[in-house]
Design an enzyme around this catalytic site. Structure first.
Site, mmCIF file in Angstrom:
data_model
loop_
_atom_site.group_PDB
_atom_site.id
_atom_site.type_symbol
_atom_site.label_atom_id
_atom_site.label_comp_id
_atom_site.label_asym_id
_atom_site.label_seq_id
_atom_site.Cartn_x
_atom_site.Cartn_y
_atom_site.Cartn_z
ATOM 1 C CE LYS A 207 -3.518 2.178 2.887
ATOM 2 N NZ LYS A 207 -4.463 1.996 3.986
ATOM 3 C CD GLU A 213 9.312 -6.079 7.171
ATOM 4 O OE1 GLU A 213 9.068 -4.958 6.653
ATOM 5 O OE2 GLU A 213 9.064 -6.345 8.354
ATOM 6 N N GLY A 267 -4.909 -2.115 5.282
ATOM 7 C CA GLY A 267 -4.150 -3.285 4.824
ATOM 8 C C GLY A 267 -4.856 -4.597 5.104
ATOM 9 N NE ARG A 268 -6.525 -4.172 11.298
ATOM 10 C CZ ARG A 268 -5.874 -3.019 11.397
ATOM 11 N NH1 ARG A 268 -4.771 -2.820 10.730
ATOM 12 N NH2 ARG A 268 -6.323 -2.052 12.171
ATOM 13 C CD GLU A 353 -2.061 -4.831 11.922
ATOM 14 O OE1 GLU A 353 -2.693 -5.191 10.915
ATOM 15 O OE2 GLU A 353 -0.856 -4.538 11.890
ATOM 16 C CG HIS A 384 -5.188 -35.850 17.486
ATOM 17 N ND1 HIS A 384 -5.342 -37.157 17.899
ATOM 18 C CD2 HIS A 384 -6.195 -35.605 16.615
ATOM 19 C CE1 HIS A 384 -6.379 -37.692 17.261
ATOM 20 N NE2 HIS A 384 -6.919 -36.761 16.480
ATOM 21 C CE LYS A 504 5.877 -1.062 10.259
ATOM 22 N NZ LYS A 504 4.961 -0.241 9.489
#
Ligand code: G6Q
Length: 540
Positions: A207, A213, A267-268, A353, A384, A504
């Site tokens: 965005k 990264e 973003g999410r 978030e 399990h 960050k």
């Protein structure tokens, strides 16, 4: 009086009501009311929600709904759908819902309809994804694309990655899809080993187009391509999804090959936008639209249904009931569908978030619990491992069980066995097993405490016919709106994420310190020592 109590007149009544609820066992509530399922279930947008196995009575729901009304939830929903700047700390509207506004009615931001731009980008995605799928988009040496690599992180990665898995059954066989997100060089290096430069398309999804990264991974991918095919190959092998035209241009991608989205898409919440480009290439335009349609149907339901018949509202209210009033710290999402394996990871971002906040919209601290810790895995696998804690541990963990009635891969008895487990777990959590029942089965006295289950552990069950793009759209929209409902009532901004900033900033300061042995360190003793150990070994 706490500040929460002063804000919600019904807070005390709800707290009082917890005392009443704590004396009740769900097993008895079912015994005393044969209509409990009838009362506490509903269907919308292809999903059935059974919420009868929750620690609630009619009174609980009445109080929770009053709370929602008192918090002006109805107005908040309208505000979101009409483009008000409800993301107050970033002064932005929240319009992922516009991306799936299938009746195309105008949605205005500062007097301008956002729909023409949204439709323009959707058309551009349509034509591009068709070209990749039908082989008419050729790489620099004239070959068709065989591998699509999405480079992005967080909201620019988790959505399409989850959705391509969820809809894998519908994916074209002609293409491989890969996702690179981690700054750990292993991610890109191992991915590139599987690709050939002449037939690989990179989608750089960011965005802001400033994310460390993503840009670092994108540069590595670019060098790999340029080394093999030369600079002029970039335009045939790199496209970008971003809001930042200048950033895209200066990275060396022609803005012609850029698919825009906008600040009003968080973003999410961006799966529905051009961030979904890899997904559209994987399943085709029509199925992508089906997914939008499913979400749109859930959006309509959310806007129109009364609160007592409203799936996201009820799920949100139950979330608040457990977290704020009954003290639950966590929340399990358990899809009994292998295709939904990545759903818990996706919802972790969406929920944690969005609602992992401790400051109210007023700028004051909350004095109540907000967003829970979300976890989960697909299928019977969790049974399990960690289900032990859900059944017999000391934590209250509300859980959502999700399953399709039909498998897309009906094979022998597999799906019946899966469904039997899917039905059994919520029943076991609700009923438990008493010492008397164990005695009657002949269990030795000394083992009875260990084999007893107190039960009364809550869950929702979500059923749908089979996994389709439409169902996936509705399911994701359901969780988006559930999170929204909770955020409104907790009075927090569910659409910012300032909490990710500090780490960050510190990483930016530490990077040069790691690279220069002589740089003076002014951190705490632990941080200083760790930097020294690493740099002494790495800078030998
Ligand atoms: C999501 C967050 C975050 C974001 C990533 C990637 O809501 O904002 O996960 O999506 O940090 O950001 P860019 O898309 O700007 O690279």
């Amino acid at each position: 009086m706490t500040n929460r109590q002063s804000e919600i007149s019904i807070f005390d009544q709800l707290l009082d009501h917890t005392k009443e609820i704590n004396t009740l066992h769900m097993k008895d509530l079912f015994k005393n009311d044969p209509d409990r399922y009838e009362k506490f279930h509903l269907s919308a947008a292809g999903l059935l929600l059974d919420y009868s196995k929750n620690r609630i009575t009619d009174k609980t729901l009445t109080l929770l709904i009053k709370m929602a009304e008192e918090c002006h939830l109805k107005q908040a929903i309208t505000d979101m759908f009409t483009g008000k700047r409800i993301n107050t700390t970033e002064n932005r509207p929240v319009l992922h819902i516009a991306l799936r506004n299938r009746d195309n009615h105008p949605i205005l931001v500062d007097g301008k309809d956002v729909m023409p731009e949204i439709n323009r980008v959707l058309d551009k995605m349509h034509s591009f994804s068709d070209k990749i799928r039908n082989g008419s988009w050729l790489g620099a040496t004239g070959k068709c694309i065989t591998d699509v690599v999405n480079i992005g992180i967080g909201g620019s990665d988790l959505g399409p990655k989850m959705a391509i898995d969820a809809l894998y059954y519908y994916k074209t066989d002609a293409l491989n899809f890969r996702f690179v997100s981690n700054i750990d060089g292993t991610d890109i290096v191992e991915t590139l080993k599987k690709c050939h430069p002449e037939t690989t398309l990179f989608i750089i999804s960011s965005k802001t187009f400033t994310t460390q990264e993503t840009l670092t991974n994108a540069k590595t991918a670019r060098s790999w391509l340029v080394e093999k095919l030369g600079e002029e190959a970039v335009s045939k092998h790199f496209v970008a999804v971003s809001t930042n035209t200048e950033g895209v241009r200066s990275f060396g991608i022609d803005p012609e090959n850029m698919f825009e989205f906008w600040d009003f898409v968080g973003g999410r919440y961006s799966l529905w936008s051009a961030i979904g480009l890899s997904l559209m290439i994987a399943i085709g335009y029509d199925r992508f639209i089906d997914m939008l349609e499913g979400a749109y149907e859930m959006d309509k339901h959310f806007q129109e249904a009364s609160f007592d018949q409203n799936m996201p509202v009820l799920m949100g209210l139950l979330g608040i009931w457990y977290t704020t009033y009954l003290g639950a710290e966590s929340y399990a999402v358990l899809p009994y569908d292998e295709y939904l394996s990545r759903l818990p990871a996706y919802l972790q971002q969406l929920d944690m978030e969005s609602n992992g906040k401790s400051i109210k919209k007023t700028g004051k601290s909350v004095d109540y619990k907000t967003g829970p810790i979300l976890f989960g895995v697909a299928g019977t696998n969790g049974q399990h491992s960690f289900y032990q804690l859900i059944h017999q541990g000391t934590h209250l963990i509300p859980a959502d069980f999700i399953a399709p009635i039909y498998s897309l891969n009906e094979t022998g008895d597999h799906h019946d066995i899966l469904l039997a487990n899917f039905i059994a777990q919520p029943e076991a959590l609700m009923k438990g097993k008493t010492p008397d029942e164990l005695k009657a089965e002949g269990v030795k006295d000394e083992l009875i405490p260990f084999k007893s289950f107190e039960g009364n552990r809550p869950s929702n069950t979500i059923l749908f016919d089979k996994m389709t793009p439409r169902v996936l759209g509705a399911l994701i929209a359901l969780y988006e709106h559930k999170v929204f409902v909770e955020g409104v009532i907790w009075n927090i901004d569910s659409f910012d994420q300032w909490g990710v900033e500090l780490g960050k900033q510190l990483a930016k300061a530490i990077l040069p310190e790691l690279k220069n042995k002589n740089q003076i360190l002014e951190h705490d003793s632990s941080t200083n020592a760790l930097i020294k150990i690493i740099r002494e070994k790495r800078l030998k």
